[in-house]
Design a protein around this motif. Structure first.
Motif, PDB file in Angstrom:
ATOM      1  N   ILE A 196       8.054   5.586 -52.233  1.00 38.68           N
ATOM      2  CA  ILE A 196       7.638   6.984 -52.051  1.00 38.68           C
ATOM      3  C   ILE A 196       8.543   7.675 -51.030  1.00 38.68           C
ATOM      4  O   ILE A 196       8.986   8.803 -51.249  1.00 38.68           O
ATOM      5  N   GLN A 197       8.838   7.015 -49.899  1.00 40.66           N
ATOM      6  CA  GLN A 197       9.688   7.625 -48.887  1.00 40.66           C
ATOM      7  C   GLN A 197      11.124   7.813 -49.401  1.00 40.66           C
ATOM      8  O   GLN A 197      11.778   8.787 -49.055  1.00 40.66           O
ATOM      9  N   ILE A 213      10.419  10.288 -53.271  1.00 41.21           N
ATOM     10  CA  ILE A 213       9.505  11.420 -53.437  1.00 41.21           C
ATOM     11  C   ILE A 213       9.375  12.256 -52.164  1.00 41.21           C
ATOM     12  O   ILE A 213       9.554  13.469 -52.195  1.00 41.21           O
ATOM     13  N   PHE A 214       9.037  11.638 -51.047  1.00 39.85           N
ATOM     14  CA  PHE A 214       8.802  12.363 -49.794  1.00 39.85           C
ATOM     15  C   PHE A 214       9.638  11.798 -48.653  1.00 39.85           C
ATOM     16  O   PHE A 214       9.102  11.206 -47.718  1.00 39.85           O
ATOM     17  N   PRO A 215      10.955  11.988 -48.697  1.00 42.35           N
ATOM     18  CA  PRO A 215      11.766  11.487 -47.579  1.00 42.35           C
ATOM     19  C   PRO A 215      11.348  12.159 -46.270  1.00 42.35           C
ATOM     20  O   PRO A 215      11.169  13.370 -46.225  1.00 42.35           O
ATOM     21  N   GLY A 216      11.142  11.344 -45.258  1.00 40.24           N
ATOM     22  CA  GLY A 216      10.770  11.873 -43.947  1.00 40.24           C
ATOM     23  C   GLY A 216       9.291  12.157 -43.772  1.00 40.24           C
ATOM     24  O   GLY A 216       8.854  12.504 -42.693  1.00 40.24           O
ATOM     25  N   GLY A 217       8.508  12.009 -44.835  1.00 37.17           N
ATOM     26  CA  GLY A 217       7.088  12.312 -44.747  1.00 37.17           C
ATOM     27  C   GLY A 217       6.253  11.117 -44.341  1.00 37.17           C
ATOM     28  O   GLY A 217       6.728   9.986 -44.330  1.00 37.17           O
ATOM     29  N   LEU A 218       5.010  11.405 -43.975  1.00 36.46           N
ATOM     30  CA  LEU A 218       4.054  10.352 -43.665  1.00 36.46           C
ATOM     31  C   LEU A 218       2.656  10.892 -43.927  1.00 36.46           C
ATOM     32  O   LEU A 218       2.320  11.992 -43.486  1.00 36.46           O
ATOM     33  N   ILE A 219       1.862  10.130 -44.627  1.00 36.95           N
ATOM     34  CA  ILE A 219       0.472  10.504 -44.868  1.00 36.95           C
ATOM     35  C   ILE A 219      -0.320  10.218 -43.598  1.00 36.95           C
ATOM     36  O   ILE A 219      -0.275   9.107 -43.075  1.00 36.95           O
ATOM     37  N   PRO A 220      -1.042  11.215 -43.089  1.00 33.04           N
ATOM     38  CA  PRO A 220      -1.801  11.009 -41.852  1.00 33.04           C
ATOM     39  C   PRO A 220      -3.164  10.378 -42.111  1.00 33.04           C
ATOM     40  O   PRO A 220      -3.637  10.315 -43.247  1.00 33.04           O
ATOM     41  N   SER A 221      -3.784   9.954 -41.048  1.00 34.35           N
ATOM     42  CA  SER A 221      -5.198   9.565 -41.081  1.00 34.35           C
ATOM     43  C   SER A 221      -5.993  10.713 -40.480  1.00 34.35           C
ATOM     44  O   SER A 221      -5.442  11.577 -39.776  1.00 34.35           O
ATOM     45  N   LEU A 222      -7.290  10.708 -40.717  1.00 29.21           N
ATOM     46  CA  LEU A 222      -8.135  11.715 -40.072  1.00 29.21           C
ATOM     47  C   LEU A 222      -8.098  11.545 -38.559  1.00 29.21           C
ATOM     48  O   LEU A 222      -8.099  12.534 -37.816  1.00 29.21           O
ATOM     49  N   VAL A 278      10.366   8.111 -63.353  1.00 33.43           N
ATOM     50  CA  VAL A 278      10.056   8.258 -61.930  1.00 33.43           C
ATOM     51  C   VAL A 278       8.752   9.028 -61.756  1.00 33.43           C
ATOM     52  O   VAL A 278       7.863   8.613 -61.006  1.00 33.43           O
ATOM     53  N   TRP A 279       8.629  10.159 -62.462  1.00 40.87           N
ATOM     54  CA  TRP A 279       7.433  10.986 -62.271  1.00 40.87           C
ATOM     55  C   TRP A 279       6.204  10.388 -62.929  1.00 40.87           C
ATOM     56  O   TRP A 279       5.103  10.521 -62.410  1.00 40.87           O
ATOM     57  N   GLU A 280       6.369   9.676 -64.036  1.00 40.35           N
ATOM     58  CA  GLU A 280       5.227   8.981 -64.620  1.00 40.35           C
ATOM     59  C   GLU A 280       4.725   7.908 -63.651  1.00 40.35           C
ATOM     60  O   GLU A 280       3.519   7.786 -63.408  1.00 40.35           O
ATOM     61  N   PHE A 281       5.649   7.148 -63.069  1.00 36.95           N
ATOM     62  CA  PHE A 281       5.266   6.112 -62.111  1.00 36.95           C
ATOM     63  C   PHE A 281       4.592   6.731 -60.888  1.00 36.95           C
ATOM     64  O   PHE A 281       3.567   6.242 -60.421  1.00 36.95           O
ATOM     65  N   TYR A 282       5.183   7.804 -60.350  1.00 39.17           N
ATOM     66  CA  TYR A 282       4.609   8.462 -59.174  1.00 39.17           C
ATOM     67  C   TYR A 282       3.177   8.915 -59.443  1.00 39.17           C
ATOM     68  O   TYR A 282       2.279   8.687 -58.625  1.00 39.17           O
ATOM     69  N   LEU A 283       2.939   9.542 -60.577  1.00 38.46           N
ATOM     70  CA  LEU A 283       1.594  10.037 -60.881  1.00 38.46           C
ATOM     71  C   LEU A 283       0.610   8.881 -61.081  1.00 38.46           C
ATOM     72  O   LEU A 283      -0.523   8.932 -60.594  1.00 38.46           O
TER      73      LEU A 283
END
Length: 188
Positions: free
Chosen positions: A95-96, A99-108, A163-168
């Protein structure tokens, strides 16, 4: 509304005009940190994941700066358990990379901790949509696959489609299993 994408801005302008609202809606290509003014309401949909952990303080401080007294912020964020954030924050997975280079999914918890350390904002309401989001991703994938001939006609190759089928599918599985969540948060 703001975006960094010229294409997204153009599509949004077309849709606003088609709805007869061009005199009431402004679409800007602008970095969120450069926005000036004061707003009674701010909506941010799945942006926090893309800004990256290092920029969460700036992101929330900007929301705090732009929010008028008595106003509210609505954030929709993909989330994961805090232990998973800590365990994956320095990893570099598929994913990094794609799809989302530099991103990070946060926690609450990460959201609450960042708010407390950098703003006067607090979460006052929370709504969970994980199961709905899994269904949404399944429907997106089905529609995406049904449009494969149109994609090919537009010049997108088989690698793009895979790529997009796998991502989804990957994302749907994350929500179905509970590894991922999606929260709508109201901040005041």
């Amino acid at each position: 509304s703001i975006t960094l994408s010229q294409e997204q801005a153009q599509l949004a302008r077309e849709r606003v005009a088609a709805a007869g609202l061009a005199d009431r809606v402004e679409i800007r290509v602008q970095d969120y940190r450069e926005v000036q003014g004061s707003f009674d309401a701010i909506v941010s949909v799945e942006m926090i994941e893309a800004v990256g952990e290092a920029y969460w303080p700036d992101y929330f401080a900007t929301l705090d700066r732009l929010l008028a007294p008595g106003g509210a912020v609505a954030i929709q964020a993909i989330t994961m358990a805090h232990e998973r954030v800590l365990a994956t924050r320095r990893s570099f997975g598929w994913i990094q990379k794609y799809i989302f280079p530099g991103g990070l999914i946060p926690s609450l918890q990460a959201i609450d901790d960042t708010l407390a350390a950098h703003t006067d904002l607090r979460v006052v309401q929370q709504r969970e949509l994980r199961e709905h989001y899994a269904r949404t991703l399944r429907l997106w994938r089905e529609r995406f696959l049904a449009a494969a001939p149109e994609l090919r006609a537009q010049g997108f190759d088989e690698t793009f489609r895979r790529v997009w089928e796998f991502y989804l599918a990957y994302s749907e599985a994350g929500f179905r299993s509970g590894y991922l969540g999606v929260s709508q948060l109201q901040l005041t």
